[in-house]
Design an enzyme around this catalytic site. Sequence first.
Site, short mmCIF file in Angstrom:
data_model
loop_
_atom_site.label_atom_id
_atom_site.label_comp_id
_atom_site.label_asym_id
_atom_site.label_seq_id
_atom_site.Cartn_x
_atom_site.Cartn_y
_atom_site.Cartn_z
N SER A 120 0.83 -1.19 0.00
CA SER A 120 0.00 0.00 0.00
C SER A 120 0.87 1.25 0.00
O SER A 120 1.98 1.26 0.56
CB SER A 120 -0.85 -0.02 1.26
OG SER A 120 -1.41 1.24 1.50
N TYR A 172 -1.83 -1.47 10.81
CA TYR A 172 -2.08 -1.97 9.46
C TYR A 172 -0.90 -1.61 8.54
O TYR A 172 -0.33 -2.47 7.87
CB TYR A 172 -3.38 -1.39 8.89
CG TYR A 172 -3.52 -1.62 7.41
CD1 TYR A 172 -3.78 -2.90 6.91
CD2 TYR A 172 -3.33 -0.59 6.48
CE1 TYR A 172 -3.87 -3.13 5.54
CE2 TYR A 172 -3.42 -0.81 5.12
CZ TYR A 172 -3.68 -2.09 4.65
OH TYR A 172 -3.76 -2.31 3.29
N LYS A 230 2.18 -4.00 6.65
CA LYS A 230 2.57 -4.03 5.24
C LYS A 230 4.08 -3.83 5.08
O LYS A 230 4.74 -4.52 4.31
CB LYS A 230 1.82 -2.94 4.46
CG LYS A 230 0.33 -3.20 4.30
CD LYS A 230 0.09 -4.36 3.36
CE LYS A 230 -1.36 -4.81 3.35
NZ LYS A 230 -1.58 -6.10 2.71
P1 NAD Z 1 -10.85 -7.66 1.03
O1 NAD Z 1 -11.08 -7.68 2.50
O2 NAD Z 1 -12.01 -7.42 0.14
O3 NAD Z 1 -10.14 -9.02 0.57
C1 NAD Z 1 -9.28 -9.75 1.40
C2 NAD Z 1 -9.70 -11.21 1.33
O4 NAD Z 1 -8.80 -11.98 2.13
C3 NAD Z 1 -11.11 -11.45 1.89
O5 NAD Z 1 -11.84 -12.23 0.96
C4 NAD Z 1 -10.87 -12.22 3.18
O6 NAD Z 1 -11.93 -13.15 3.46
C5 NAD Z 1 -9.54 -12.91 2.91
N1 NAD Z 1 -8.71 -13.19 4.09
C6 NAD Z 1 -8.35 -12.33 5.09
N2 NAD Z 1 -7.56 -12.96 5.97
C7 NAD Z 1 -7.38 -14.22 5.53
C8 NAD Z 1 -6.66 -15.34 6.00
N3 NAD Z 1 -5.95 -15.27 7.12
N4 NAD Z 1 -6.69 -16.49 5.28
C9 NAD Z 1 -7.41 -16.56 4.12
N5 NAD Z 1 -8.12 -15.54 3.64
C10 NAD Z 1 -8.11 -14.38 4.32
O7 NAD Z 1 -9.70 -6.58 0.77
P2 NAD Z 1 -9.18 -5.96 -0.60
O8 NAD Z 1 -9.60 -4.53 -0.64
O9 NAD Z 1 -9.50 -6.84 -1.73
O10 NAD Z 1 -7.61 -5.95 -0.31
C11 NAD Z 1 -6.76 -7.00 -0.75
C12 NAD Z 1 -5.36 -6.73 -0.29
O11 NAD Z 1 -4.94 -5.47 -0.79
C13 NAD Z 1 -5.20 -6.65 1.24
O12 NAD Z 1 -3.97 -7.25 1.58
C14 NAD Z 1 -5.16 -5.17 1.49
O13 NAD Z 1 -4.45 -4.86 2.67
C15 NAD Z 1 -4.44 -4.66 0.26
N6 NAD Z 1 -4.75 -3.25 -0.03
C16 NAD Z 1 -6.04 -2.86 -0.18
C17 NAD Z 1 -6.33 -1.52 -0.43
C18 NAD Z 1 -7.75 -1.03 -0.56
O14 NAD Z 1 -8.00 0.16 -0.47
N7 NAD Z 1 -8.74 -1.89 -0.80
C19 NAD Z 1 -5.28 -0.58 -0.56
C20 NAD Z 1 -3.96 -1.04 -0.42
C21 NAD Z 1 -3.71 -2.37 -0.15
#
Ligand code: NAD
Length: 341
Positions: free
Chosen positions: A126, A151, A155
């Site tokens: 991120s 958080y 990362k």
């Molecule tokens: P999201 O919550 O929609 O998707 C994450 C998925 O991971 C979910 O389906 C959840 O059920 C699964 N999950 C969580 N912990 C788990 C575990 N221990 N074992 C198996 N499955 C697990 O989030 P997203 O927005 O799709 O984000 C995906 C990734 O991108 C994350 O790592 C997040 O930190 C990173 N990210 C997201 C954003 C944003 O704004 N959405 C920005 C920067 C980084």
Amino acid sequence: MTETVLVTGGAGYIGSHTTLALLQAGHDVLVLDNLCNGSPEALRRVARVAGRAPRFIEGDVRDAALLARVFAEHPVTAVMHFAGLKAVGESVREPLRYYDNNVAGSLALCQAMQSAGVHRFVFSSSATVYGEHAPIPYSEATPVGRPTNPYGRSKLMVEDLLADLAQSDPRWRIAVLRYFNPVGAHESGLIGEDPSGIPNNLLPYITQVAVGKLRELAVFGGDYPTPDGTGVRDYIHVVDLADGHLKALHALGQHTGWNVWNLGTGQGYSVLQMVRAFEDASGRRLPYRIAPRRAGDIAQYWSDPAKAQRELGWHARRGLPEMMRDAWRWQQANPQGYASS
Ligand code: NAD
Ligand code: UDP
């Protein structure tokens, strides 16, 4: 070359869009998700759009025995790791849960990959890893800072863990992707962002106000040193982001070791510009009021996306109108998210 990609967190927002992009590019996909914030319905819809289904394993990325079995039973050639927790405020209240899920989860996954001899890895990082006082725009040469919450620190810890791993063994090929602000939904209106409870993020909040689920948008801060006083971010369409993952995976053919790429558009928009763009795309007026600043927010930042353009041949193609149109289409077709179906 056809890959078999293990996508952790593939039932979530960004993972589901990337799973679709991988299937559409002809790759085979294995989704591992514990469904703590994802939906099996997302994967059914991915299958509908792609015309073929990803394989789904319900399980936790911290489950070493399960991971060993997955690698033993499937010819996985690369891993994309989306699984993690992402709510900043929650991470302050529950740091142990965040470090366990995000750091211990990534560690267990890397250990399983190392044992299985799989060394190509794409990691969801991120822009939050850049320092609070870093000059804008953020390029990959911008020094990382000390993130202000667990958080963000989780990362950065995983980024460092991956750098150490790449240093220790030349077989590793790692892409660290630093996302700016992912928004929008697939053009089909079938998959999108399905936040549980009241959304923390701007765009789902806007669309939920517009469908009448929430009363009005609170604009967090009207006195920032920005052109209109509201916060500025680099919003990127989730389908462009998914495409960036494919390009990064392919680039790991030439790029060994640890690599980092920003995935952003290079363009910042203020909260009020977002509100107006939403009104233009939806034809609705959006009720809002200026509220106090949100603790921990930075006034403005956006990406320098030149490295991804140069090395991945990737740039974001979709602008604000497409982001708004697709977010709105998704929200209207699925007022209760995946629970609508
Ligand atoms: P999201 O919550 O929609 O998707 C994450 C998925 O991971 C979910 O389906 C959840 O059920 C699964 N999950 C969580 N912990 C788990 C575990 N221990 N074992 C198996 N499955 C697990 O989030 P997203 O927005 O799709 O984000 C995906 C990734 O991108 C994350 O790592 C997040 O930190 C990173 N990210 C997201 C954003 C944003 O704004 N959405 C920005 C920067 C980084
Ligand atoms: N924001 C806002 N009202 C909201 C949610 C967000 O004004 O209900 C603002 C926030 O202060 C920031 C921008 O919108 O300037 C993007 O916030 P978001 O939480 O989506 O992403 P982040 O700031 O965490 O990158």
